[in-house]
Design a protein around this motif. Sequence first.
Motif, mmCIF file in Angstrom:
data_model
loop_
_atom_site.group_PDB
_atom_site.id
_atom_site.type_symbol
_atom_site.label_atom_id
_atom_site.label_comp_id
_atom_site.label_asym_id
_atom_site.label_seq_id
_atom_site.Cartn_x
_atom_site.Cartn_y
_atom_site.Cartn_z
ATOM 1 N N VAL A 454 0.937 -0.805 -0.106
ATOM 2 C CA VAL A 454 0.438 0.360 -0.058
ATOM 3 C C VAL A 454 0.948 1.115 0.258
ATOM 4 O O VAL A 454 0.585 1.770 -0.958
ATOM 5 C CB VAL A 454 -0.843 0.258 0.543
ATOM 6 N N ILE A 466 -6.867 6.000 -2.131
ATOM 7 C CA ILE A 466 -7.267 4.709 -0.717
ATOM 8 C C ILE A 466 -8.320 4.771 0.089
ATOM 9 O O ILE A 466 -8.164 5.537 1.011
ATOM 10 C CB ILE A 466 -5.651 4.355 0.300
ATOM 11 N N ALA A 572 -7.116 0.315 -3.701
ATOM 12 C CA ALA A 572 -6.681 1.196 -4.144
ATOM 13 C C ALA A 572 -7.572 1.529 -5.332
ATOM 14 O O ALA A 572 -7.439 0.609 -6.194
ATOM 15 C CB ALA A 572 -5.397 1.174 -4.195
#
Length: 589
Positions: A454, A466, A572
Amino acid sequence: MNRTSVLALACAVGLSGLLHAPAFAVEYTTARPLSQVVTAPVKACGTFPQLLMPGIAWGADEATILANGAVVTVPPTGKPFVVTQPGSIFAQEGLSVKFYREDSVIRQLEDLLACRTPFLRMTDGMLAQAGDVLSRIPVVAIYKLSDSVGGDVLVVRDRINELKDIKKVAMQVYGPHVAYFATLMKTAKVDLGSVQIVWVKDITEGDTSSQYPAKALREDPTVDAAFVISPDAAALMSDKTESGGVKGAHDLFSTKLCDTCIADLYVVRKDWADANPQTLQKVVHGLLRANEATQKLFAEKATRKDEFEKLMKASAKMLLDDVSLTGPAADMWGDLRMAGFRGNMQFFTDDAWPRNFNRVMQGAGEAMTALKLISKPATFATAALDYAALSTGLSDAAGVDVSRWNKVAVEALMRDRKQKGTENDGEKFYLAVPFKREEAKVDASLYVKEFDEVIDLAATYGGLLITITGHVDPQSYLKAKYGNGTPKQLSDIRQIANTISGKRAFALRDALLKYAESKGVPLDPNQFEIIGAGFMKSSKPGCKIENGDITVSCAASSALEMQSMRRAEIRAVNVTAEMEQFEAIVVKQ
């Protein structure tokens, strides 16, 4: 407007060992690695009473034109140039510079080897492609001008929805999109070898003889995708075929999303840098000052019309070959983000930053090696600059934090997506974190690999939103609903569920931010959207919503399934196509 035909360091020599398509109007190149093309001997550097400094047709080079005074000289023969004017930023630094445009990567490398100039001006991916050539004469990176933010686009046919669907892609040889393509494929976990690349010599149309990616997508039906500059992308996606449109063509990615995928750089010969450390320091300080002066001029153009017009005319002549193209010259500034002092510090000195110079060049080098464009990834050094001295007189060196994300706009967008049921459209990453009953705690040590991914995504794709969504299981609510629970009891359970799910989402976000901070990679909190979904987004297959409420079909069938419903999810999501703008929010430290 971005990366025009004069921008792309275009050259007519292609890359070897790659297949040709059947005969179409577009002409593809055969090819050789640059080390087989650029074979000139290395010569020693002499003194430079006037430094020769190349640029390319890219908006960031407008700041270098301003640094030199923005007065263009057009010789009877040869290319126009800008020499240092009295009172200009470079003059104040005690420099004498001749800025000129050189868009051919081959000629730039030949000039460097002969030391007609000690400078190279190219993108990170282009630099990686020159790795074998530069093994003969070490260079050091000195300055990052900018990142492309929206100006470089992957346009695909209507039959293509994901990167894995692409079987043949067109792009320019030695151009800025090769490393960009490799970054996208790595993120999507798609093997580069699964895609046939067809190479063209130009990046866009300069004249009727130009061979460029947009032309390949128009004229070769076997081409699935093309890496193009933003004006060509707009033409390809238009509804009018007479204007260059391709039916159903759409953008799959752009550098508005992958906003650290293409960096524009200056590097110099190491022998010259070692012999001229004070001059090098002055050059970089002048570039940093010019960056801030140009940004200020753009911000104040309404009240500084004469100065702005002077710079735009000089930029139009130098970068676009036509002094009348002041509008397009101004537009070129809109598709980039200048790095400035802080961006250079982060890029060259922050070992923890996922997209620092060494990591970017390593990734680009690995991609070029896989494509057989170089023999092995090159290791590039950075210059030993005094950043404390470079910070003198710069506002960007002060404590200013800038967010690309306008939280109000993001929340409005996600509300609209929720109403349409498209919250997860454009998903590029997914992670589910389980919770115990009524728990809202996250142990980051259990998710190191996922958190690292991430962090890398957030650093690489600054245009990627996100979302973190918290959930609870619906058992208590459904038991009450189908067991004669009162409306107040149902409302209370729903409120508790929303509260717990929100806490779970915040707990997951905070754990991720804290973990990133512990690694020295501060993430932008505004890039995260927190959603408390309660029990309304059940993971139960076949869950039905009736009259805006869950039904018994959403109930867990086992204790294990009920446990899996107590979760928070990280996604995401690409939302750049829907966001009209990312407003910069400046927070004084």
